[in-house]
Design a protein around this motif. Structure first.
Motif, mmCIF file in Angstrom:
data_model
loop_
_atom_site.group_PDB
_atom_site.id
_atom_site.type_symbol
_atom_site.label_atom_id
_atom_site.label_comp_id
_atom_site.label_asym_id
_atom_site.label_seq_id
_atom_site.Cartn_x
_atom_site.Cartn_y
_atom_site.Cartn_z
ATOM 1 N N GLU A 23 0.875 -1.148 0.004
ATOM 2 C CA GLU A 23 -0.082 0.023 -0.021
ATOM 3 C C GLU A 23 0.936 1.193 -0.228
ATOM 4 O O GLU A 23 0.490 2.299 -0.671
ATOM 5 C CB GLU A 23 -0.892 -0.011 1.322
ATOM 6 C CG GLU A 23 -1.844 -1.168 1.115
ATOM 7 C CD GLU A 23 -2.781 -0.866 2.270
ATOM 8 O OE1 GLU A 23 -2.874 0.035 3.186
ATOM 9 O OE2 GLU A 23 -3.734 -1.786 2.361
ATOM 10 N N LEU A 24 1.982 1.299 0.829
ATOM 11 C CA LEU A 24 2.811 2.288 0.833
ATOM 12 C C LEU A 24 3.441 2.653 -0.529
ATOM 13 O O LEU A 24 3.608 3.805 -1.123
ATOM 14 C CB LEU A 24 3.988 2.154 1.871
ATOM 15 C CG LEU A 24 3.541 2.038 3.348
ATOM 16 C CD1 LEU A 24 4.840 1.488 4.130
ATOM 17 C CD2 LEU A 24 2.998 3.379 3.765
ATOM 18 N N LEU A 25 3.835 1.435 -1.308
ATOM 19 C CA LEU A 25 4.459 1.670 -2.428
ATOM 20 C C LEU A 25 3.492 2.149 -3.688
ATOM 21 O O LEU A 25 3.365 3.135 -4.387
ATOM 22 C CB LEU A 25 4.798 0.338 -3.111
ATOM 23 C CG LEU A 25 6.186 -0.105 -2.481
ATOM 24 C CD1 LEU A 25 6.367 -1.685 -3.409
ATOM 25 C CD2 LEU A 25 7.324 0.852 -3.235
ATOM 26 N N ALA A 26 2.129 1.675 -3.542
ATOM 27 C CA ALA A 26 1.010 2.234 -4.114
ATOM 28 C C ALA A 26 0.894 3.866 -3.991
ATOM 29 O O ALA A 26 0.495 4.443 -4.937
ATOM 30 C CB ALA A 26 -0.389 1.485 -4.051
ATOM 31 N N LEU A 27 0.717 4.273 -2.665
ATOM 32 C CA LEU A 27 0.753 5.600 -2.325
ATOM 33 C C LEU A 27 2.013 6.563 -2.871
ATOM 34 O O LEU A 27 1.582 7.620 -3.502
ATOM 35 C CB LEU A 27 0.444 5.849 -0.832
ATOM 36 C CG LEU A 27 0.169 7.222 -0.415
ATOM 37 C CD1 LEU A 27 -0.977 7.747 -1.067
ATOM 38 C CD2 LEU A 27 0.347 7.304 1.433
#
Length: 925
Positions: free
Chosen positions: A31-35
């Motif tokens: 999720e952090l990478l997507a953000l």
């Protein structure tokens, strides 16, 4: 569902940015990478990036995939991972091969960035990092690794106005290069001067201080602080090699000359010995020849001995025997051959000597003896045999008798010739009486002559005829002359000429009358009476004049009588046991002067007075002469002592002795002027030679002092050079100053006129440097104190940021930078601030309040310790504190500035404006 919806849900209320960032802490990596890869708010993307682990996406972002701010955040995240050791430098190096990119990624980790930087040695890359590095630590570390001058010059230009720390570092290193250039230039100039002085010195090897100057130049060369340029080193070595080659050649030549001289002396000595033997042999041969009888003279041994001597002479080398000596020996051998022939012809010498006294045989004996003793006359008198000396004495006596007789005859002939010449002259002038007298004297002398030369006989006959003619003529010429004299005297009766001239004219006429009356058998009485009466009448005007002259003569006679008495009294009454010879000499001169001034005197008194006066003068002269002789002896002794002092090795004693002799010379009286001048010339020559030696030493000392002055000037110049340099390394500069001071104090005597200015210049420059160092130390101390408070302020900012609950990354970085910037840590200050840095996150409001009160109390304690007044609001608190200390029996605490400072640093998190107010009170004014 989008990542944001999954992350925050589908609540109707939109969460705030802070809430969204806080919610990122528990989210998975995907999720952090997507953000991060989304197009949401940049701050949220950066916050998500700060929670990522190391992966290719993070690496791509840091290497340029994404905008600049996100790239910077990615690099910071990688630096954080490296610092926290969640990522190793080795792992990162495998993914990034470019050194510049690797350093850029690791620059946010001090440990990793330093490790990468240590592996980089390329000057251009280091320059790029020093100018454009991501952090101040990287830029400073890269700048510190740059040591080449071209890159430092580029760095100095590029960092100006951008990075003060890097600019300052580059400037310091460039100034070090410039200082080294200046030092090298100065040393090279000094080396050039040494070479020139050495070459000049080697051209004048007669300098009495040559060795000392050569040693001094060699010491200066070896003491050069740098290795001289090859050109100067070759020039110096070439000069020394030429000098050593010349010395070697000179030594070899001197050795060869000494060997030749020694061999020549040996050869000359051998030749001289042989020469002496020949002289002795020939003298012995001659003595034996003179002593031999007639029968022995006919033997064959005589020619054989002479031939042997001739052969020995020929055996001697031509150049071993002076030409004059060889010719002398050859002449002796030839003379001895002639002597042998004469003795064989006429017989032994002894039979001819008695015949000199026999008139009939004297001439023959004299002729033979002269031939026989001709050789022996060249011998020294002590080496002649007795018969030979007797014969020579007899010949000499005979020759002296004949010579005396001949001289007597020549003397009588000259006397007769003189009388004849004077008689003829008198006859020509008409002096009858004188001519007749000279004629009679010549006739008397003529009788003593054994033989009258023809020319003298002719002159005698001429004189006889002249006397006869003069007698006939005189009778006819006297009367007219007398009548003329009477008329001349009568003409003077009414003359207006002065009495002295008139009397002189009368006396001249009277002398003329007597002259014309000479030689006349009888006189004319009438003419005589006329002349006498005319003389008396003409002399009447002169009587008064001559009476005055007579009175003057009598007065002078009285003066001389008085002077004689005074000199006699002086001789009898003077203290001759302790005379002052200058006074005696003055008295003698004065007496002689007064005697001459008392003139004229009566003629009859002249001789009697002189017979009394001159013995008195002779007595004074005798006493003065004795004194002159004594003074001459004393001065001769002083001259001898001065000559001895001239050879004395101890110059100081010689100088003092010469001064003492000069004093003694002045005390000794004068001697005779010519002797005095000669002795003074000798004495002064010796003294001048002594003082010339001292002058030579003075000149050498002046040169040494001038060299010391030049050294002092170079030390002063070195000090002034230091004065112009920045104080970047005080310790090294202080050591250099101490070294220069030691060298200056080690200098020997300086020239008198330059000593004070040089001392003033050196110590004034030294004082200015000391003041410069003091100011630098004060500034450094203040700067270090300010750095310490800046670090404390940065830690306090971090603590306040932690209390507020916001992002402390920037504050953390600023605090780290501020701590690294501190140059000096008093006491445990570094540990205290590091501890506060570590505990910043755990600081509470309660501790903050306690620290505020503690800081306020610290200000009061500081004001008590320094004797300052506390603000009105804290006076009650100050009083309470002091009372508490008294009650506890502590009295006044011995708070120091450092102890109070360390306590201040332990108290953190105090907010503004209270902190600023308290800091103003705490810091020194």
């Amino acid at each position: 569902m989008s990542p944001l919806k999954r992350l925050f849900g589908s609540r109707n209320k939109q969460p705030s940015l802070d809430e969204q960032i806080k919610a990122l802490e528990d989210r998975p990596e995907s999720e952090l990478l997507a953000l991060v890869q989304s197009d949401t708010q940049e701050a949220l993307r950066e916050a998500a990036l700060n929670h990522l682990s190391y992966n290719q996406t993070l690496l791509n972002l840091s290497l340029g995939d994404g905008n600049g701010r996100l790239q910077q955040a990615a690099r910071k995240r990688i630096g954080q991972l490296l610092e926290e050791e969640h990522l190793s430098l080795e792992e990162l190096s495998k993914a990034v091969s470019d050194e510049a990119q690797l350093l850029a990624l690791s620059s946010y980790s001090s440990r990793a960035g330093q490790a990468v930087l240590e592996q980089i040695n390329e000057p251009e890359l280091l320059l790029e990092l020093a100018v454009n590095g991501a952090s101040i630590q990287i830029r400073r570390a890269a700048a510190e690794k740059i040591t080449t001058r071209p890159e430092l010059e580029k760095l100095h230009k590029a960092a100006q106005g951008r990075d003060k720390t890097v600019y300052k570092l580059a400037k310091q290193r460039l100034e070090a290069f410039k200082a080294e250039d200046a030092r090298r230039a100065e040393a090279e100039a000094h080396a050039l001067v040494i070479c020139e002085k050495l070459e000049q010195l080697l051209r004048s090897e007669q300098d009495p201080l040559f060795d000392a100057k050569l040693d001094k130049l060699h010491q200066d060369w070896t003491a050069l602080p740098i290795t001289p340029p090859q050109e100067l080193a070759q020039r110096y070595q070439q000069a020394l090699d030429q000098y050593r080659d010349k010395q070697t050649e000179r030594a070899e030549l001197e050795a060869q000359l000494a060997a030749r001289e020694e061999a020549e002396q040996a050869r000359q000595s051998e030749a001289q010995n042989r020469l002496t033997e020949l002289h002795t042999q020939l003298k012995q041969f001659g003595s034996e020849l003179y002593s031999a009888d007639g029968e022995t003279l006919l033997g064959d041994q005589w020619p054989e001995q002479l031939n042997s001597a001739g052969e020995s002479l020929k055996a001697l080398e031509t150049d071993a025997l002076p030409k004059r000596e060889r010719e002398s020996l050859e002449r002796q051998i030839h003379q001895l051959n002639e002597l042998l022939a004469l003795l064989r012809e006429h017989g032994p010498l002894e039979q001819w000597t008695p015949q000199l006294n026999q008139p009939e045989q004297s001439a023959q004996a004299r002729k033979v003896l002269k031939q026989l003793v001709k050789t022996a006359r060249q011998w020294p008198e002590n080496d002649r045999p007795a018969p030979v000396q007797d014969a020579i004495n007899a010949l000499n006596a005979l020759e002296q008798q004949e010579k005396a007789k001949e001289q007597s005859q020549r003397k009588h002939i000259r006397e007769v010739e003189g009388l004849v010449r004077q008689g003829l002259s008198a006859a020509q002038r008409g002096q009858v009486r004188r001519a007749r007298g000279l004629h009679r004297a010549s006739q008397e002398k003529r009788e003593t002559l054994e033989h009258i030369p023809a020319h003298l006989a002719s002159k005698l006959e001429e004189l006889d005829q002249a006397i006869e003619r003069l007698s006939d003529w005189h009778e006819f010429t006297v009367t007219p002359k007398k009548e003329a004299l009477i008329r001349s005297m009568q003409a003077l009766e009414h003359s207006t000429m002065n009495p002295e001239e008139l009397a002189r004219k009368i006396h001249h006429l009277q002398d003329d009358w007597r002259e014309v009356s000479k030689g006349v058998p009888h006189h004319d009485e009438d003419l005589w009476h006329q002349f006498q009466e005319a003389s008396h009448r003409a002399f009447e005007p002169c009587k008064e004049f001559f009476e005055a002259q007579a009175r003057e003569r009598e007065a002078n006679q009285a003066k001389r009588e008085e002077l004689i008495e005074q000199v006699q009294l002086y001789l009898n009454g003077y203290h001759w046991d302790s005379p002052v010879w200058k006074d005696v000499e003055h008295t003698l001169k004065q007496a002689r002067r007064e005697w001459r001034d008392a003139w004229p005197v009566p003629r009859q008194a002249v001789k009697a007075q002189e017979e009394r006066f001159e013995p008195l003068m002779d007595q004074l002269h005798a006493k003065l002469g004795e004194a002159y002789d004594a003074h001459r002896a004393e001065k001769e002794l002083l001259v001898q002592r001065a000559e001895q002092l001239r050879e004395q090795s101890d110059l100081h004693q010689a100088i003092e002795g010469a001064k003492d002799l000069q004093v003694q010379w002045k005390q000794v009286g004068q001697c005779r002027p010519r002797e005095d001048q000669a002795l003074w010339k000798q004495f002064r020559e010796h003294c001048d030679a002594i003082f010339a030696r001292r002058q030579a030493q003075f000149e050498a000392a002046d040169q040494a002092r001038q060299a010391q002055a030049e050294e002092a000037e170079s030390l002063i110049k070195a000090l002034k050079t230091l004065q112009q340099q920045p104080l970047d390394t005080p310790g090294a500069q202080r050591a250099r100053i101490d070294e220069l001071k030691s060298q200056f104090q080690a200098l020997k005597e300086l020239p008198r006129q330059q000593a004070q200015p040089l001392n003033d210049a050196f110590y004034q420059t030294l004082k200015a440097l000391d003041e410069q160092h003091k100011n630098a130390r004060r500034q450094a101390k203040e700067r270090q104190r300010q750095q310490l408070f800046n670090a404390a302020e940065a830690v306090r900012a971090l603590e306040l940021a932690s209390l507020e609950g916001g992002d402390t990354t920037a504050a953390q970085e600023e605090a780290s930078i501020a701590l690294e910037a501190v140059e000096y840590w008093p006491g445990d200050s570094q540990a205290i601030l590091n501890q506060r840095l570590e505990r910043a996150a755990s600081l509470t409001s309660a501790v903050q309040t306690e620290n505020l009160e503690a800081l306020r109390l610290l200000c009061i304690r500081k004001e008590i310790a320094t004797g300052q007044e506390s603000p009105e609001s804290d006076k009650a608190r100050r009083m309470a504190y002091q009372m508490e200390q008294l009650q506890q029996g502590l009295g006044q605490r011995s708070d120091t500035a450092e102890s109070l400072l360390l306590e201040w640093l332990t108290l953190g998190g105090v907010p503004d404006p209270e902190y600023t107010q308290l800091l103003t009170r705490f810091q020194p004014h």
